[in-house]
Motif scaffolding. Sequence first.
Motif, PDB file in Angstrom:
ATOM      1  N   TYR A  68       0.795  -1.225   0.000  1.00 11.58           N
ATOM      2  CA  TYR A  68       0.000   0.000   0.000  1.00 11.58           C
ATOM      3  C   TYR A  68       0.830   1.278   0.000  1.00 11.58           C
ATOM      4  CZ  TYR A  68      -4.321  -2.568   0.481  1.00 11.58           C
ATOM      5  OH  TYR A  68      -5.390  -3.401   0.224  1.00 11.58           O
ATOM      6  N   TYR A  69       1.971   1.260   0.645  1.00 13.75           N
ATOM      7  CA  TYR A  69       2.697   2.517   0.842  1.00 13.75           C
ATOM      8  C   TYR A  69       3.951   2.654  -0.019  1.00 13.75           C
ATOM      9  CZ  TYR A  69      -0.516   3.251   4.671  1.00 13.75           C
ATOM     10  OH  TYR A  69      -1.667   3.427   5.410  1.00 13.75           O
ATOM     11  N   ASN A 217      -8.932  -7.634  -0.789  1.00 12.71           N
ATOM     12  CA  ASN A 217      -8.206  -6.371  -0.666  1.00 12.71           C
ATOM     13  C   ASN A 217      -7.422  -6.102  -1.946  1.00 12.71           C
ATOM     14  OD1 ASN A 217      -8.856  -5.674   2.149  1.00 12.71           O
ATOM     15  ND2 ASN A 217      -7.751  -7.566   2.610  1.00 12.71           N
ATOM     16  N   ARG A 219      -5.566  -2.686  -4.514  1.00 12.70           N
ATOM     17  CA  ARG A 219      -4.840  -1.419  -4.391  1.00 12.70           C
ATOM     18  C   ARG A 219      -5.740  -0.286  -3.911  1.00 12.70           C
ATOM     19  NH1 ARG A 219       0.739  -1.846  -4.459  1.00 12.70           N
ATOM     20  NH2 ARG A 219       1.446  -3.081  -6.239  1.00 12.70           N
ATOM     21  N   PRO A 223      -6.402   1.310   3.322  1.00  8.03           N
ATOM     22  CA  PRO A 223      -5.583   0.469   4.200  1.00  8.03           C
ATOM     23  C   PRO A 223      -5.975   0.523   5.670  1.00  8.03           C
ATOM     24  CG  PRO A 223      -4.326   2.357   3.402  1.00  8.03           C
ATOM     25  CD  PRO A 223      -5.601   2.333   2.632  1.00  8.03           C
TER      26      PRO A 223
END
Length: 248
Positions: A68-69, A217, A219, A223
């Motif tokens: 996610y990051y 889940n 992109r 989150p």
Amino acid sequence: MFTTLVFHEIRPKNEISSGARPILVADGYHDSLPMPLYNSLDFFCELLSYLKDAGYYFLSLDEVKEFYYENKDIPAKSVLITFDDCYQSQKKYAYPVLKEMGIKAVSFEPTGWVFEEEQSYKEAFSQVLSFKELEEMADVFTYANHTHHFHQREGIEKSRIMWESEALFIQDLDECNLQVEEKDVFAYPFGLYHQDNVQTLSNLNFKLAFTTEPGINTRITPPLELHRNIVMEGLPIDKFKEMLGEQK
């Protein structure tokens, strides 16, 4: 994309057949674990064997954060295994299976529920483990925040994080983080929360937070509102495949 699975009690079928039982926790909170949160040991082993045989990759929390990051890729067939509440059956039944299969998992720890001293296994209760026992399982489990004393509810629609002030919620998160390894990962107790709670976690720089809303889940999944799937006992394998996002 990836699927997150959540488990609570893993017990032999003969123990499950006696029905729901009260929880037994260090801070004295009274509740009863609903029957949909029990899985038989045989069924649990069947699910894990399918995942292994089908070539699934077992994610770590670090890999989910990077997904996610840092926009890093994960294998096409990825799954995250999680447990909630740290019941004795997690050590007695689930831990040996996971260790033998070489599968790592996440355990969301309500630290106010955890006992200081180890106690004998109690079949008649959903009793929580001791801190020492949790440490002994750290080769399989990574521990993350599930509140300190705020794992409480009113009915099925409201949890304590929803009725307390933000200041007290933050204080409780901080107390839990004194005991857990992953200090920026959270699971909403009972899957109950409102958007103010999400904003608080964001303000505190939490990276991941898990609901009990089923789904895959991707992109674009927020989150701090990640999907987790409760696997009902006896779920047909074709339905389990759908839960994993496999094409029919």
